[in-house]
Design a protein around this motif. Sequence first.
Motif, PDB file in Angstrom:
ATOM      1  N   VAL A 381     113.992 -22.196  88.345  1.00 39.17           N
ATOM      2  CA  VAL A 381     115.401 -22.372  88.659  1.00 39.17           C
ATOM      3  C   VAL A 381     115.980 -20.996  88.982  1.00 39.17           C
ATOM      4  O   VAL A 381     115.731 -20.034  88.258  1.00 39.17           O
ATOM      5  CB  VAL A 381     116.153 -23.017  87.472  1.00 39.17           C
ATOM      6  N   PRO A 382     116.756 -20.852  90.085  1.00 38.74           N
ATOM      7  CA  PRO A 382     117.244 -19.526  90.478  1.00 38.74           C
ATOM      8  C   PRO A 382     118.410 -19.056  89.612  1.00 38.74           C
ATOM      9  O   PRO A 382     119.369 -19.790  89.379  1.00 38.74           O
ATOM     10  CB  PRO A 382     117.696 -19.738  91.924  1.00 38.74           C
ATOM     11  N   VAL A 383     118.326 -17.803  89.136  1.00 37.23           N
ATOM     12  CA  VAL A 383     119.415 -17.209  88.377  1.00 37.23           C
ATOM     13  C   VAL A 383     119.826 -15.897  89.041  1.00 37.23           C
ATOM     14  O   VAL A 383     119.010 -15.206  89.648  1.00 37.23           O
ATOM     15  CB  VAL A 383     119.040 -16.976  86.904  1.00 37.23           C
ATOM     16  N   VAL A 384     121.122 -15.561  88.920  1.00 36.98           N
ATOM     17  CA  VAL A 384     121.693 -14.394  89.600  1.00 36.98           C
ATOM     18  C   VAL A 384     122.605 -13.632  88.640  1.00 36.98           C
ATOM     19  O   VAL A 384     122.893 -14.076  87.528  1.00 36.98           O
ATOM     20  CB  VAL A 384     122.489 -14.802  90.854  1.00 36.98           C
ATOM     21  N   HIS A 385     123.084 -12.501  89.137  1.00 34.90           N
ATOM     22  CA  HIS A 385     123.974 -11.626  88.369  1.00 34.90           C
ATOM     23  C   HIS A 385     125.428 -11.983  88.658  1.00 34.90           C
ATOM     24  O   HIS A 385     125.818 -12.173  89.811  1.00 34.90           O
ATOM     25  CB  HIS A 385     123.715 -10.163  88.759  1.00 34.90           C
ATOM     26  N   VAL A 386     126.259 -12.047  87.597  1.00 37.03           N
ATOM     27  CA  VAL A 386     127.698 -12.232  87.739  1.00 37.03           C
ATOM     28  C   VAL A 386     128.403 -11.321  86.739  1.00 37.03           C
ATOM     29  O   VAL A 386     127.801 -10.833  85.776  1.00 37.03           O
ATOM     30  CB  VAL A 386     128.149 -13.692  87.489  1.00 37.03           C
ATOM     31  N   GLY A 387     129.694 -11.093  86.966  1.00 36.62           N
ATOM     32  CA  GLY A 387     130.516 -10.351  86.025  1.00 36.62           C
ATOM     33  C   GLY A 387     131.677 -11.203  85.579  1.00 36.62           C
ATOM     34  O   GLY A 387     132.285 -11.921  86.383  1.00 36.62           O
ATOM     35  N   ILE A 388     131.993 -11.141  84.277  1.00 35.48           N
ATOM     36  CA  ILE A 388     133.104 -11.913  83.721  1.00 35.48           C
ATOM     37  C   ILE A 388     133.903 -10.978  82.827  1.00 35.48           C
ATOM     38  O   ILE A 388     133.390 -10.496  81.803  1.00 35.48           O
ATOM     39  CB  ILE A 388     132.621 -13.131  82.921  1.00 35.48           C
ATOM     40  N   GLY A 389     135.164 -10.701  83.217  1.00 37.76           N
ATOM     41  CA  GLY A 389     135.965  -9.771  82.450  1.00 37.76           C
ATOM     42  C   GLY A 389     135.276  -8.423  82.349  1.00 37.76           C
ATOM     43  O   GLY A 389     134.854  -7.839  83.348  1.00 37.76           O
ATOM     44  N   ASN A 390     135.098  -7.950  81.107  1.00 35.88           N
ATOM     45  CA  ASN A 390     134.432  -6.670  80.887  1.00 35.88           C
ATOM     46  C   ASN A 390     132.946  -6.820  80.598  1.00 35.88           C
ATOM     47  O   ASN A 390     132.297  -5.881  80.141  1.00 35.88           O
ATOM     48  CB  ASN A 390     135.107  -5.923  79.725  1.00 35.88           C
TER      49      ASN A 390
END
Length: 518
Positions: A381-390
């Motif tokens: 299953v493909p997973v990626v980088h994200v940013g949430i708040g700090n």
Amino acid sequence: MTSLARAGLLICCLLGTAHAPAGAAPVLTAADILAREKAADKAALPGSEVEDWAVSRMGLSGTEHVIRRGEDESTTLIEGPFTTRSGKLAGQAWHQNENGYTILDIAEPSQTAHAVSQTLRLLAAPANRYVVTQVMSNGLLERTTYDATDFVPVHREFERSHHVFRLDYSDFRAGPRGRRKAWLERGADDRGNTYEARLTGDQVNVALDDALLAIPADRRTLVEFPAGQDEVRLPATVDNGRIHVTVDVNGYPLTFLLDSGASGIFINPQAAKELKLKTYGSSAMTVAGTFAFSRVVAPIVQVGSITMHDVVMGTAPLDSQEGPNDRVVGLLGYDFIAGTALRVTYGDDWTSGHVDAIRPDSFSPPPLATTSMPIRLNQQVPVVHVGIGNAASDDFIVDTGAEAPIILFDRFAKAHPAAVTDQGIGTGFDPDQSVVFGVGGRVAIVPLRLSSFRFADLNFENFLVLRARDPGAFGDYRDDGLLGALFLRYFTVYIDYPHEKLYFEPNENHQQAVGHGF
């Protein structure tokens, strides 16, 4: 230590050394026991080894052939008609699934677990045993019972999100260099899944050809394009972001969901029965709920002009009426997507769009895509980088099959409480909508409006997401959340598993939504 054992005293320590009375032998710690086990195993390690096992699990019996040389290893597992392989070469882990794809297993540093606490106790009855309990950084609890005379494991327990797997070792015999070795392993989890493996042959210090330990190529080409065509349009429709595909199984047209969040191809068990597909094995699986899982083999599967032969599918309770003519009874996941490069085009009315499949060796990166992201295939299953708040995560699933915008899993929410502080639910969200639906059933959710969400080079403020309330709802401790169809529909999405890349091209939906928190 003998006097303590006679007294039945429990010795507990937490990453330290317990104090012994003056003149007594030093008391061992949990770290001491683990170090002694590791040293004993290393001393007993032969230069090479070939093991053969008789195995039984998931309602199937079969054999397992294991080849080791130093730290390199290759395992071939045959269960009924299914063959899978796995191994490690020069530190690179890999596996080959039932349909013949070879996948390199690449874990992010965030998934490398370490012990945050270790506890030791000594049991005097019915026999001297050390019990070491470790709480790992990924939430896993490991409890191992050792024979106090030679630090050989006799029992293990693994617990996560209230699910427990227990494993007993017995029939000990002399192994390499005198180290005792269990020839029988039996285990079971709290969902009724059982496991048994008996060692039937063990050869040590045998000559091994390098080819036996090499990472294999794909066993076959599963997805076959029509001769002379590098690109075909799939028989697909889009409904509120979810992609319905007509899939002919043995000549019968069925509706499947194109689902990048699915680790394989799945079909409703009743539909499989109606198609007279033989069912193999049985176990309980958890994906947004717990359900019965088996496997079938479909002799011929066609997706428009694309053909697949002898396709291994899993069974799952997929049966939903999504429109007057779309009864969804399957998931078209990794084993189909990995044989293509897909272009998913979403229309501007949420109910239109199309999907094109491109032969992988003829695919070129789209020139208008503003975002290119490497993906890691975590359990296919493909997973990626994200940013949430700090905070940030490398473990968000890109899930075309989820009828949701963005869902945060319990692991991320607990690890980053400040980042998931609710800024106030927007007026566009219905507070009565407290569940989403997954393969195994309903998942309770809580809406949150976050200060910011970062995806590739895009930043969204005052952003609405959902948080899953059940810690074990999605059954996988490795992931932090998912990007669902209601988020992906703001882009034309290119899925290129063969080159481990995703491309995102903002569309008209994106232009309309920017600045409105989606």
